[in-house]
Design a protein around this motif. Structure first.
Motif, PDB file in Angstrom:
ATOM      1  N   VAL A   1     -61.915 -31.882   9.800  1.00  0.00           N
ATOM      2  CA  VAL A   1     -62.386 -30.819  10.222  1.00  0.00           C
ATOM      3  C   VAL A   1     -63.634 -30.355   9.342  1.00  0.00           C
ATOM      4  N   PRO A   2     -64.852 -30.499   9.765  1.00  0.00           N
ATOM      5  CA  PRO A   2     -65.827 -29.985   9.157  1.00  0.00           C
ATOM      6  C   PRO A   2     -65.933 -28.523   9.076  1.00  0.00           C
ATOM      7  N   THR A   3     -66.703 -27.895   8.487  1.00  0.00           N
ATOM      8  CA  THR A   3     -66.852 -26.487   8.217  1.00  0.00           C
ATOM      9  C   THR A   3     -68.170 -26.082   8.830  1.00  0.00           C
ATOM     10  N   TYR A   4     -67.927 -25.112  10.104  1.00  0.00           N
ATOM     11  CA  TYR A   4     -69.391 -24.248  10.377  1.00  0.00           C
ATOM     12  C   TYR A   4     -68.933 -23.021  10.515  1.00  0.00           C
ATOM     13  N   LEU A   5     -69.595 -22.105   9.731  1.00  0.00           N
ATOM     14  CA  LEU A   5     -69.252 -20.658   9.845  1.00  0.00           C
ATOM     15  C   LEU A   5     -70.421 -19.843   9.602  1.00  0.00           C
ATOM     16  N   ASN A   6     -70.447 -18.582  10.091  1.00  0.00           N
ATOM     17  CA  ASN A   6     -71.524 -17.903   9.969  1.00  0.00           C
ATOM     18  C   ASN A   6     -71.077 -16.443   9.794  1.00  0.00           C
ATOM     19  N   GLY A   7     -71.853 -15.662   9.205  1.00  0.00           N
ATOM     20  CA  GLY A   7     -71.503 -14.188   8.793  1.00  0.00           C
ATOM     21  C   GLY A   7     -70.710 -14.086   7.577  1.00  0.00           C
ATOM     22  N   GLY A   8     -71.025 -12.987   6.721  1.00  0.00           N
ATOM     23  CA  GLY A   8     -70.173 -12.650   5.565  1.00  0.00           C
ATOM     24  C   GLY A   8     -70.431 -13.732   4.520  1.00  0.00           C
ATOM     25  N   THR A   9     -70.023 -13.491   3.311  1.00  0.00           N
ATOM     26  CA  THR A   9     -70.559 -14.334   2.080  1.00  0.00           C
ATOM     27  C   THR A   9     -68.989 -14.882   1.402  1.00  0.00           C
ATOM     28  N   GLY A  10     -67.919 -14.448   1.914  1.00  0.00           N
ATOM     29  CA  GLY A  10     -66.578 -14.805   1.280  1.00  0.00           C
ATOM     30  C   GLY A  10     -65.857 -15.328   2.297  1.00  0.00           C
ATOM     31  N   THR A  11     -64.508 -14.791   1.967  1.00  0.00           N
ATOM     32  CA  THR A  11     -63.296 -15.576   2.811  1.00  0.00           C
ATOM     33  C   THR A  11     -62.758 -14.856   3.737  1.00  0.00           C
ATOM     34  N   GLY A  12     -63.300 -13.493   4.163  1.00  0.00           N
ATOM     35  CA  GLY A  12     -62.932 -12.578   4.897  1.00  0.00           C
ATOM     36  C   GLY A  12     -62.894 -12.965   6.499  1.00  0.00           C
TER      37      GLY A  12
ATOM     38  N   ILE B   1     -64.845 -25.771   2.703  1.00  0.00           N
ATOM     39  CA  ILE B   1     -63.797 -26.450   3.597  1.00  0.00           C
ATOM     40  C   ILE B   1     -62.889 -25.468   4.255  1.00  0.00           C
ATOM     41  N   LEU B   2     -63.650 -24.124   4.318  1.00  0.00           N
ATOM     42  CA  LEU B   2     -62.598 -22.837   4.643  1.00  0.00           C
ATOM     43  C   LEU B   2     -61.886 -23.303   5.930  1.00  0.00           C
ATOM     44  N   THR B   3     -62.806 -23.778   6.951  1.00  0.00           N
ATOM     45  CA  THR B   3     -62.193 -23.868   8.015  1.00  0.00           C
ATOM     46  C   THR B   3     -60.850 -24.943   8.251  1.00  0.00           C
ATOM     47  N   ALA B   4     -61.080 -25.875   7.439  1.00  0.00           N
ATOM     48  CA  ALA B   4     -59.787 -26.620   7.098  1.00  0.00           C
ATOM     49  C   ALA B   4     -58.432 -25.966   6.491  1.00  0.00           C
ATOM     50  N   LYS B   5     -58.959 -25.212   5.540  1.00  0.00           N
ATOM     51  CA  LYS B   5     -57.994 -24.133   5.085  1.00  0.00           C
ATOM     52  C   LYS B   5     -57.197 -23.174   6.000  1.00  0.00           C
ATOM     53  N   ARG B   6     -58.216 -22.640   6.706  1.00  0.00           N
ATOM     54  CA  ARG B   6     -57.538 -21.819   8.003  1.00  0.00           C
ATOM     55  C   ARG B   6     -56.806 -22.681   8.918  1.00  0.00           C
ATOM     56  N   TYR B   7     -56.909 -23.733   9.083  1.00  0.00           N
ATOM     57  CA  TYR B   7     -56.054 -24.539  10.198  1.00  0.00           C
ATOM     58  C   TYR B   7     -54.751 -25.148   9.430  1.00  0.00           C
TER      59      TYR B   7
ATOM     60  N   VAL C   1     -67.016 -16.193  10.795  1.00  0.00           N
ATOM     61  CA  VAL C   1     -66.510 -16.635  12.275  1.00  0.00           C
ATOM     62  C   VAL C   1     -66.755 -18.140  12.348  1.00  0.00           C
ATOM     63  N   GLU C   2     -66.161 -18.874  13.043  1.00  0.00           N
ATOM     64  CA  GLU C   2     -66.198 -20.180  13.497  1.00  0.00           C
ATOM     65  C   GLU C   2     -67.300 -20.344  14.441  1.00  0.00           C
ATOM     66  N   ILE C   3     -68.235 -21.383  14.324  1.00  0.00           N
ATOM     67  CA  ILE C   3     -69.144 -21.930  15.298  1.00  0.00           C
ATOM     68  C   ILE C   3     -69.143 -23.263  15.461  1.00  0.00           C
ATOM     69  N   PHE C   4     -69.391 -23.782  16.576  1.00  0.00           N
ATOM     70  CA  PHE C   4     -69.472 -25.153  16.829  1.00  0.00           C
ATOM     71  C   PHE C   4     -68.108 -26.122  16.688  1.00  0.00           C
TER      72      PHE C   4
END
Ligand SMILES: Cc1cc2nc3c(=O)[nH]c(=O)nc-3n(C[C@H](O)[C@H](O)[C@H](O)COP(=O)(O)O)c2cc1C
Length: 146
Positions: A55-66, A106-112, A70-73
């Motif tokens: 899982v690669p990470t593609y996020l936009n918006g915000g600067t932290g982990t809130g 790697i926040l997306t992987a952590k969310r998964y 939001v996920e993109i791509f």
């Protein structure tokens, strides 16, 4: 010889490069990978054996982990895992990203991991190294069984 099922998505090619490193390690150990690269053009199907997702990470918006981050791509991968009973076969995730993103690394992987109740079994930056591929392949073997 064993075969290990890996699902992944690669927008810019880094994950694809790391998967090829994993394939080289697997081959050198007499094993094989069963690979599925997700994308919008892939029809959903029913997985029939345990798998690990890269899982690669593609996020936009915000600067932290809130939650405003939001996920993109990469949603095609999540949609595929959510299809039918596929999530039942997910055993672990491998996160990738770029440490320049600090807390979002790697926040997306952590969310998964949280959503599907599975461990993050490894992480690497960008295309990763051959050494990282060796270590992470060992974790894949432990996770999916010999
Ligand atoms: C628009 C964009 C947003 C990104 N957001 C993050 C992020 O929040 N956290 C992180 O660790 N990496 C982030 N990355 C880095 C990617 O996860 C990294 O480049 C990854 O290797 C891309 O994989 P791919 O080439 O297989 O698509 C971002 C990259 C881009 C282009």
């Amino acid at each position: 010889m064993a075969t290990y099922r890996l699902l992944y998505i690669s927008i810019e090619g880094n994950t694809e490069s790391f998967v090829q490193k994993l394939a080289a390690v697997a081959e050198s150990e007499g094993d094989q990978l069963s690979l599925l690269a997700l994308g919008d053009e892939i029809d959903p199907a029913h997985e029939k054996e345990p798998f690990v997702a890269l899982v690669p990470t593609y996020l936009n918006g915000g600067t932290g982990t809130g939650p405003e981050v939001v996920e993109i791509f990469t949603n095609a991968l999540a949609d595929y895992i959510d299809f039918g009973n596929n999530a039942r076969y997910l055993r672990g995730v491998i996160g990738s990203g770029n440490r320049n993103f600090n807390d979002q690394y790697i926040l997306t992987a952590k969310r998964y991991a949280e959503k599907y109740h599975v461990p993050v079994i490894g992480d690497y930056e960008l295309r990763g190294t051959s050494r990282e591929a060796e270590k992470i392949f060992a974790r894949i073997k432990e996770t999916l069984g010999e």
